[in-house]
Design a protein around this motif. Structure first.
Motif, PDB file in Angstrom:
ATOM      1  N   THR A  18       0.830  -1.209   0.000  1.00 24.60           N
ATOM      2  CA  THR A  18       0.000   0.000   0.000  1.00 24.60           C
ATOM      3  C   THR A  18       0.864   1.257   0.000  1.00 24.60           C
ATOM      4  O   THR A  18       0.577   2.228  -0.715  1.00 24.60           O
ATOM      5  CB  THR A  18      -0.931   0.000   1.227  1.00 24.60           C
ATOM      6  N   PHE A  21       2.345   1.721  -3.372  1.00 27.32           N
ATOM      7  CA  PHE A  21       1.299   2.169  -4.288  1.00 27.32           C
ATOM      8  C   PHE A  21       1.021   3.657  -4.089  1.00 27.32           C
ATOM      9  O   PHE A  21       0.837   4.403  -5.059  1.00 27.32           O
ATOM     10  CB  PHE A  21       0.026   1.358  -4.041  1.00 27.32           C
ATOM     11  N   VAL A  25       1.246   6.550  -6.815  1.00 25.80           N
ATOM     12  CA  VAL A  25       0.147   7.465  -7.131  1.00 25.80           C
ATOM     13  C   VAL A  25       0.593   8.911  -6.989  1.00 25.80           C
ATOM     14  O   VAL A  25       0.225   9.771  -7.805  1.00 25.80           O
ATOM     15  CB  VAL A  25      -1.064   7.175  -6.219  1.00 25.80           C
ATOM     16  N   GLY A  78      -7.891   6.222  -7.259  1.00 26.16           N
ATOM     17  CA  GLY A  78      -8.449   5.513  -6.114  1.00 26.16           C
ATOM     18  C   GLY A  78      -9.801   4.896  -6.422  1.00 26.16           C
ATOM     19  O   GLY A  78     -10.084   3.762  -6.019  1.00 26.16           O
ATOM     20  N   SER A  81      -9.288   1.820  -8.615  1.00 32.43           N
ATOM     21  CA  SER A  81      -8.768   0.709  -7.820  1.00 32.43           C
ATOM     22  C   SER A  81      -9.869   0.097  -6.955  1.00 32.43           C
ATOM     23  O   SER A  81     -10.012  -1.130  -6.886  1.00 32.43           O
ATOM     24  CB  SER A  81      -7.624   1.184  -6.920  1.00 32.43           C
ATOM     25  N   ARG A 192      -5.467  -7.163  -3.907  1.00 33.73           N
ATOM     26  CA  ARG A 192      -5.121  -5.741  -3.802  1.00 33.73           C
ATOM     27  C   ARG A 192      -4.161  -5.326  -4.916  1.00 33.73           C
ATOM     28  O   ARG A 192      -4.256  -4.224  -5.453  1.00 33.73           O
ATOM     29  CB  ARG A 192      -4.502  -5.456  -2.439  1.00 33.73           C
ATOM     30  N   TYR A 196      -4.737  -2.158  -7.401  1.00 34.17           N
ATOM     31  CA  TYR A 196      -3.809  -1.035  -7.440  1.00 34.17           C
ATOM     32  C   TYR A 196      -3.301  -0.789  -8.859  1.00 34.17           C
ATOM     33  O   TYR A 196      -3.268   0.357  -9.340  1.00 34.17           O
ATOM     34  CB  TYR A 196      -2.615  -1.308  -6.519  1.00 34.17           C
ATOM     35  N   GLY A 250       4.374  -0.569 -11.194  1.00 33.50           N
ATOM     36  CA  GLY A 250       3.410  -1.411 -10.499  1.00 33.50           C
ATOM     37  C   GLY A 250       3.688  -2.886 -10.721  1.00 33.50           C
ATOM     38  O   GLY A 250       3.650  -3.686  -9.778  1.00 33.50           O
TER      39      GLY A 250
END
Length: 640
Positions: A18, A21, A25, A78, A81, A192, A196, A250
């Motif tokens: 997270t 990620f 972002v 967001g 995702s 997840r 993402y 990613g």
């Protein structure tokens, strides 16, 4: 590393994922902001007078514009995702269906399919989780996967090439690898990752749309000097580049996380089966196949990190490899391997090899004579051993074929559970059967009565494996069927105006695995805050296994000393209600995973205080572990 450490590791990795990620972002947001700034200033230079030019630095340092552009980009990424993750909320069945898989029917007569289903069933019973549905992908490549959020909604996927090529030993190695992913908490992070990367991909997708609009609208603007498609082309091209770079990093993050987990799952599979030749042989067969583990379905690349072996290749396959090279994986399992892959097997040779491996497996199981005690079961939570696999095989083989067949379809599975709850007293039993005649599906009452006659001949140690065998089939019930089924269970239990421990355990386990998924986060980080619930838990165990007050107190003290929480008090028997125990377990389920380990160890000490384990204690222990999301293997010794 035990189950609880695996869970902690999975959570830490999820937090790292997270965090990375979020960094990605932030990079995307800043890149989009700079791109728009360059496009606006460039367009202004061309269209406006020199004294009206927009200063790029002033534009980029305008916090209002930054917040607007950044907020919009964050909302877009967001939201995309969240949308992709929510689209996979259905669990592993959504993933399997996306890849073109079809569920294998338990009634199948196909020898290869039957072999896979039998192996998965044994693995599930040995692990202490419901038997997951198995999906078959009509793919020539040799591959498999486990998908879902939790063991409750997990499925196993396997390709046609895998079931036709692997011997039983090799299939067992592959399935042990996939069960490791289920038990170690890897599946949730896999979902997840998909969400993402999808969110970042949306930036590139929007870029393509802007680029196309600019090209198609260019002709209509040629006569208008004040309008030019160039800014849109620049913006579109820039967004495509930003999206591509974001996806690049990613995928790199996804690959780096996945490779280490594959090594760990291989090692866990060897520990589970105590047969390194099984999983090593499976990897060698993949290397020998001309198509290796390739899955040709268009959706295959999105789920690449879930497979047993590399299932999709891209331009940057080396950099984005989600799996270590086959050679490295084999050498870690069999260091003396000569580096040569065997010849590819024909389907006929697979049958012969499977028969030979089945004989070796029987011989190996006979050598595993170590009993499975309660403490061994605690240590094996999430990490079943060959002893548990041998015990599962023994228990399943002792169940009559008619009952096994019934437990593997939704109609018969309900009859099996109803039969487990039929009362031995004639009056209450007649009342229960009358309830089924009136409210259950046609013919279920008679089927229940017939199955109950067969179950009565079995030992109590077969009861929980039977429950586990029915859960996979019962997952296909519609909401209306499920509600009717649970209502019938409730009436069967209350027929004699009291609730037995086993009855409570059955309902608790069934609801936990078939009811709405619980995605609550840990709320309590100290057991001192839930001491009342701890007292209820240990008191229930102490009274369940003992009769004399002194022995009850001794058992309670053993658990309390292991837990080391102040203020624990043995509750009197008139306070021991199973409904209150259920409420206590619901609260204790909200403690940290590390604290759950302490709770389960304290429960084990409480149970073994008298140096024996009754069937009721083992079943209660299973319900407690289930409530905490900890899959517990069977606890009875193979010789019992």
């Amino acid at each position: 590393m035990d189950f609880f450490e695996h869970q902690d590791r999975a959570r830490r990795n999820s937090k790292k994922l997270t965090f990375l990620f979020i960094l990605a972002v932030i990079g995307v947001v800043l890149s989009v902001y700079v791109l728009l700034g360059l496009a606006v200033t460039g367009y202004n230079v061309k269209m406006a007078d020199q004294d009206k030019n927009i200063d790029l630095i002033a534009l980029l340092t305008n916090w209002q514009i930054l917040l607007t552009v950044g907020g919009g980009t964050l909302l877009l990424v967001g939201g995309a995702s969240a949308y992709r993750i929510s689209s996979l909320q259905g669990g592993g069945q959504v993933v399997a269906s996306s890849l073109g898989g079809r569920p294998l029917q338990q009634s199948t007569t196909d020898r290869d399919e039957r072999r896979v289903l039998n192996v998965v069933e044994e693995m599930a019973i040995a692990s202490g989780i419901p038997v997951p549905p198995v999906f078959l992908l009509e793919e020539e490549g040799i591959n498999a996967f486990a998908a879902g959020y939790t063991p409750q909604d997990a499925v196993i996927g396997v390709t046609r090439g895998c079931v036709q090529t692997m011997t039983r030993d090799e299939l067992q190695g592959v399935m042990a690898h996939e069960f490791s992913h289920i038990l170690n908490g890897d599946m949730r992070m896999n979902i997840r990752m998909i969400g993402y990367i999808y969110g970042i991909m949306v930036i590139g997708f929007i870029g393509w749309q802007v680029f196309r609009i600019a090209l198609y609208s260019g002709g209509s603007r040629r006569n208008n000097k004040d309008s030019s498609p160039i800014p849109l082309i620049v913006i579109g091209g820039g967004l495509i580049a930003i999206g591509a770079i974001g996806v690049f990093f990613g995928n790199w993050i996804k690959a780096s996380f996945s490779r280490q987990r594959e090594f760990l799952a291989d090692a866990s599979a060897v520990q589970f089966t105590r047969n390194p030749h099984g999983i090593a042989g499976a990897l060698m067969q993949i290397g020998a196949s001309p198509v290796h583990g390739e899955i040709k379905n268009p959706a295959a690349p999105e789920f690449s990190h879930m497979y047993f072996a590399t299932g999709a290749t891209t331009m940057f396959s080396g950099l984005f490899a989600t799996h270590p090279p086959l050679e490295q994986r084999i050498l870690r399992i069999e260091p003396r391997w000569d580096g040569k892959f065997p010849k590819r097997r024909s389907p006929k040779s697979v049958v012969a090899a499977s028969d030979a491996s089945a004989e070796k497996e029987e011989s190996r199981k006979k050598k595993i004579a170590k009993g499975v005690t309660i403490l061994a079961g605690i240590e094996a939570i999430g990490q079943p051993t060959p002893s548990h696999l041998s015990l599962a095989h023994k228990l399943i083989s002792e169940i009559p074929d008619a009952i096994k067949e019934a437990s593997r379809n939704p109609y018969g599975a309900r009859a099996v559970l109803y039969a487990l709850l039929l009362n031995r007293e004639p009056v209450a039993r007649r009342q229960q059967l009358a309830q089924l005649e009136q409210h259950a599906e046609r013919g279920l009452a008679k089927m229940t009565e017939a199955i109950a006659a067969e179950i009565s001949k079995l030992d109590e140690q077969h009861r929980l494996p039977l429950v586990d065998m029915t859960l996979g089939a019962l997952k296909s019930l519609s909401p209306t069927q499920y509600n009717g089924f649970m209502a019938n269970l409730d009436v069967l239990i209350k027929a004699d105006n009291k609730i037995e421990l086993f009855e409570w355990v059955v309902v608790r386990v069934v609801h936990h695995h078939l009811g709405p998924p619980d995605r609550s986060r840990p709320k309590y980080h100290s057991l001192e805050k839930v001491s009342a619930q701890c007292s209820m838990l240990l008191s229930s165990l102490a009274w369940a296994g003992q009769g004399e007050p002194a022995a009850v107190q001794s058992a309670f003290d053993a658990g309390a000393n292991a837990l080391n929480v102040s203020g624990l008090t043995l509750l009197p028997p008139d306070k021991m209600r199973l409904s209150e125990l259920g409420k206590a377990l619901d609260v204790l389920d909200l403690v940290d995973m590390s604290l759950k380990k302490s709770l389960i160890q304290a429960c084990a000490e409480c149970i073994v205080a008298d140096h024996q384990v009754t069937a009721g204690e083992a079943e209660l222990m299973r319900a407690i572990a289930d409530s905490f999301g900890c899959p517990m293997p069977p606890l009875f010794p193979p010789g019992s």
